[in-house]
Write a protein that holds these residues in place. Structure first.
Motif, PDB file in Angstrom:
ATOM      1  N   ARG A 147      28.067 -47.617 -16.837  1.00  0.00           N
ATOM      2  CA  ARG A 147      27.961 -47.596 -18.212  1.00  0.00           C
ATOM      3  C   ARG A 147      29.258 -48.596 -18.722  1.00  0.00           C
ATOM      4  O   ARG A 147      30.100 -48.570 -18.265  1.00  0.00           O
ATOM      5  N   PRO A 148      28.777 -49.447 -20.058  1.00  0.00           N
ATOM      6  CA  PRO A 148      30.050 -50.130 -20.342  1.00  0.00           C
ATOM      7  C   PRO A 148      31.434 -49.680 -20.709  1.00  0.00           C
ATOM      8  O   PRO A 148      31.197 -48.516 -20.955  1.00  0.00           O
ATOM      9  N   GLY A 149      32.547 -50.301 -20.510  1.00  0.00           N
ATOM     10  CA  GLY A 149      33.622 -49.537 -20.803  1.00  0.00           C
ATOM     11  C   GLY A 149      34.320 -48.701 -19.701  1.00  0.00           C
ATOM     12  O   GLY A 149      35.431 -47.965 -19.893  1.00  0.00           O
ATOM     13  N   GLU A 150      33.834 -48.475 -18.619  1.00  0.00           N
ATOM     14  CA  GLU A 150      34.017 -47.397 -17.652  1.00  0.00           C
ATOM     15  C   GLU A 150      34.736 -48.134 -16.462  1.00  0.00           C
ATOM     16  O   GLU A 150      34.962 -47.492 -15.440  1.00  0.00           O
ATOM     17  N   GLN A 151      35.191 -49.324 -16.387  1.00  0.00           N
ATOM     18  CA  GLN A 151      35.356 -50.079 -14.964  1.00  0.00           C
ATOM     19  C   GLN A 151      36.542 -49.491 -14.714  1.00  0.00           C
ATOM     20  O   GLN A 151      36.622 -49.294 -13.453  1.00  0.00           O
ATOM     21  N   ALA A 152      37.646 -49.184 -15.423  1.00  0.00           N
ATOM     22  CA  ALA A 152      39.076 -48.760 -14.693  1.00  0.00           C
ATOM     23  C   ALA A 152      38.817 -47.525 -14.077  1.00  0.00           C
ATOM     24  O   ALA A 152      39.149 -47.369 -13.075  1.00  0.00           O
ATOM     25  N   ALA A 153      37.952 -46.566 -14.718  1.00  0.00           N
ATOM     26  CA  ALA A 153      37.615 -45.271 -14.013  1.00  0.00           C
ATOM     27  C   ALA A 153      36.583 -45.367 -12.719  1.00  0.00           C
ATOM     28  O   ALA A 153      37.067 -44.560 -12.078  1.00  0.00           O
ATOM     29  N   PHE A 154      36.049 -45.910 -13.121  1.00  0.00           N
ATOM     30  CA  PHE A 154      34.949 -46.487 -11.939  1.00  0.00           C
ATOM     31  C   PHE A 154      35.678 -46.916 -10.660  1.00  0.00           C
ATOM     32  O   PHE A 154      35.490 -46.494  -9.531  1.00  0.00           O
ATOM     33  N   ASP A 155      36.351 -47.984 -10.986  1.00  0.00           N
ATOM     34  CA  ASP A 155      37.367 -48.555  -9.867  1.00  0.00           C
ATOM     35  C   ASP A 155      38.084 -47.421  -9.104  1.00  0.00           C
ATOM     36  O   ASP A 155      38.052 -47.411  -7.913  1.00  0.00           O
ATOM     37  N   ALA A 156      38.640 -46.680  -9.840  1.00  0.00           N
ATOM     38  CA  ALA A 156      39.373 -45.484  -8.904  1.00  0.00           C
ATOM     39  C   ALA A 156      38.579 -44.510  -8.508  1.00  0.00           C
ATOM     40  O   ALA A 156      38.649 -44.208  -7.121  1.00  0.00           O
ATOM     41  N   ALA A 157      37.483 -44.238  -9.013  1.00  0.00           N
ATOM     42  CA  ALA A 157      36.467 -43.376  -8.441  1.00  0.00           C
ATOM     43  C   ALA A 157      35.805 -43.850  -7.019  1.00  0.00           C
ATOM     44  O   ALA A 157      35.658 -42.965  -6.154  1.00  0.00           O
ATOM     45  N   ILE A 158      35.302 -44.849  -7.399  1.00  0.00           N
ATOM     46  CA  ILE A 158      34.573 -45.480  -6.046  1.00  0.00           C
ATOM     47  C   ILE A 158      35.519 -45.828  -4.966  1.00  0.00           C
ATOM     48  O   ILE A 158      35.049 -45.214  -3.849  1.00  0.00           O
ATOM     49  N   ARG A 159      36.814 -45.995  -5.113  1.00  0.00           N
ATOM     50  CA  ARG A 159      37.656 -46.241  -4.240  1.00  0.00           C
ATOM     51  C   ARG A 159      38.151 -44.984  -3.369  1.00  0.00           C
ATOM     52  O   ARG A 159      37.965 -44.785  -2.315  1.00  0.00           O
ATOM     53  N   ARG A 160      38.373 -44.018  -4.177  1.00  0.00           N
ATOM     54  CA  ARG A 160      38.493 -42.649  -4.035  1.00  0.00           C
ATOM     55  C   ARG A 160      37.340 -42.068  -3.318  1.00  0.00           C
ATOM     56  O   ARG A 160      37.530 -41.477  -2.060  1.00  0.00           O
ATOM     57  N   GLY A 161      36.015 -42.361  -3.589  1.00  0.00           N
ATOM     58  CA  GLY A 161      34.802 -41.819  -2.935  1.00  0.00           C
ATOM     59  C   GLY A 161      35.055 -42.144  -1.495  1.00  0.00           C
ATOM     60  O   GLY A 161      34.601 -41.629  -0.726  1.00  0.00           O
ATOM     61  N   VAL A 162      34.794 -43.588  -1.501  1.00  0.00           N
ATOM     62  CA  VAL A 162      34.606 -44.343  -0.142  1.00  0.00           C
ATOM     63  C   VAL A 162      35.909 -43.854   0.937  1.00  0.00           C
ATOM     64  O   VAL A 162      35.492 -43.540   2.036  1.00  0.00           O
ATOM     65  N   GLU A 163      37.179 -44.023   0.517  1.00  0.00           N
ATOM     66  CA  GLU A 163      38.275 -43.748   1.203  1.00  0.00           C
ATOM     67  C   GLU A 163      38.421 -42.146   1.735  1.00  0.00           C
ATOM     68  O   GLU A 163      38.806 -42.108   2.536  1.00  0.00           O
ATOM     69  N   THR A 164      38.074 -41.198   1.123  1.00  0.00           N
ATOM     70  CA  THR A 164      38.240 -39.668   1.101  1.00  0.00           C
ATOM     71  C   THR A 164      36.917 -39.177   1.589  1.00  0.00           C
ATOM     72  O   THR A 164      37.048 -38.313   2.312  1.00  0.00           O
ATOM     73  N   VAL A 165      35.735 -39.792   1.414  1.00  0.00           N
ATOM     74  CA  VAL A 165      34.448 -38.990   1.951  1.00  0.00           C
ATOM     75  C   VAL A 165      33.616 -40.002   2.863  1.00  0.00           C
ATOM     76  O   VAL A 165      33.544 -39.654   4.100  1.00  0.00           O
ATOM     77  N   ILE A 166      33.317 -41.105   2.319  1.00  0.00           N
ATOM     78  CA  ILE A 166      32.412 -42.030   3.359  1.00  0.00           C
ATOM     79  C   ILE A 166      33.123 -42.473   4.624  1.00  0.00           C
ATOM     80  O   ILE A 166      32.573 -42.468   5.613  1.00  0.00           O
ATOM     81  N   ALA A 167      34.600 -42.853   4.500  1.00  0.00           N
ATOM     82  CA  ALA A 167      35.347 -43.376   5.443  1.00  0.00           C
ATOM     83  C   ALA A 167      35.275 -42.303   6.789  1.00  0.00           C
ATOM     84  O   ALA A 167      35.768 -42.760   7.803  1.00  0.00           O
ATOM     85  N   LYS A 168      35.038 -40.965   6.457  1.00  0.00           N
ATOM     86  CA  LYS A 168      35.183 -40.021   7.416  1.00  0.00           C
ATOM     87  C   LYS A 168      33.937 -39.881   8.148  1.00  0.00           C
ATOM     88  O   LYS A 168      33.697 -39.067   9.002  1.00  0.00           O
ATOM     89  N   ALA A 169      32.690 -40.506   7.789  1.00  0.00           N
ATOM     90  CA  ALA A 169      31.394 -40.268   8.263  1.00  0.00           C
ATOM     91  C   ALA A 169      31.338 -40.892   9.751  1.00  0.00           C
ATOM     92  O   ALA A 169      31.915 -42.042   9.909  1.00  0.00           O
ATOM     93  N   THR A 170      30.407 -40.456  10.620  1.00  0.00           N
ATOM     94  CA  THR A 170      30.101 -41.145  11.743  1.00  0.00           C
ATOM     95  C   THR A 170      29.646 -42.416  11.696  1.00  0.00           C
ATOM     96  O   THR A 170      28.741 -42.696  11.011  1.00  0.00           O
TER      97      THR A 170
END
Length: 141
Positions: A50-73
């Motif tokens: 959604r427009p205008g959500e870049q800063a929040a999404f930048d933090a969320a996607i990075r957190r999601g990858v680094e704390t969840v996906i990065a632990k995946a087999t």
């Protein structure tokens, strides 16, 4: 005496240091079947937020990858790019050992739900996902 080089060799997930001749090292580096990235899977995700959500999404996607996906087999790494002309568009690239590491192991786990809970509130439309194998690449300087 034959000169040897001390090189780092990765094969089938094993990493080690070996002494090899310069000719062997050059041939090893050129052999596509010996390079781990030759069999690695690239998951490419085209995300529109959604427009205008870049800063929040930048933090969320990075957190999601680094704390969840990065632990995946089978997870090997990631890249996130934001569009220059379309700042509400992102390309997420995740590198997996196998297709099944993403489609079965990760998508079938509770971690997938955790990942979606972190990033999906920002989606304008459902992301488009495709998988790729390496054909060729440049040698970075």
């Amino acid at each position: 005496a034959v000169a040897t080089w001390r090189v780092k060799i990765r094969n089938a997930g094993n990493t080690g240091i070996s002494n090899v001749t310069p000719d062997y090292a050059r041939e090893y580096d050129r052999s596509p079947s010996r390079r781990p990235e030759a069999t690695m899977i690239l998951e490419m995700v085209d995300i529109r937020i959604r427009p205008g959500e870049q800063a929040a999404f930048d933090a969320a996607i990075r957190r999601g990858v680094e704390t969840v996906i990065a632990k995946a087999t089978g997870f090997r790494g990631y890249k996130i790019n934001r569009g220059v002309e379309s700042p509400d568009r992102y390309v997420l690239m995740i590198f997996w050992d196998t297709l099944e590491n993403h489609t079965v192991d990760f998508r079938g786990s509770s971690a997938y739900g955790e990942w979606r809970a972190i990033v999906s509130p920002y989606f304008a439309v459902p992301p488009q996902i495709e998988h790729f194998t390496l054909v060729a690449k440049s040698h970075a300087p």
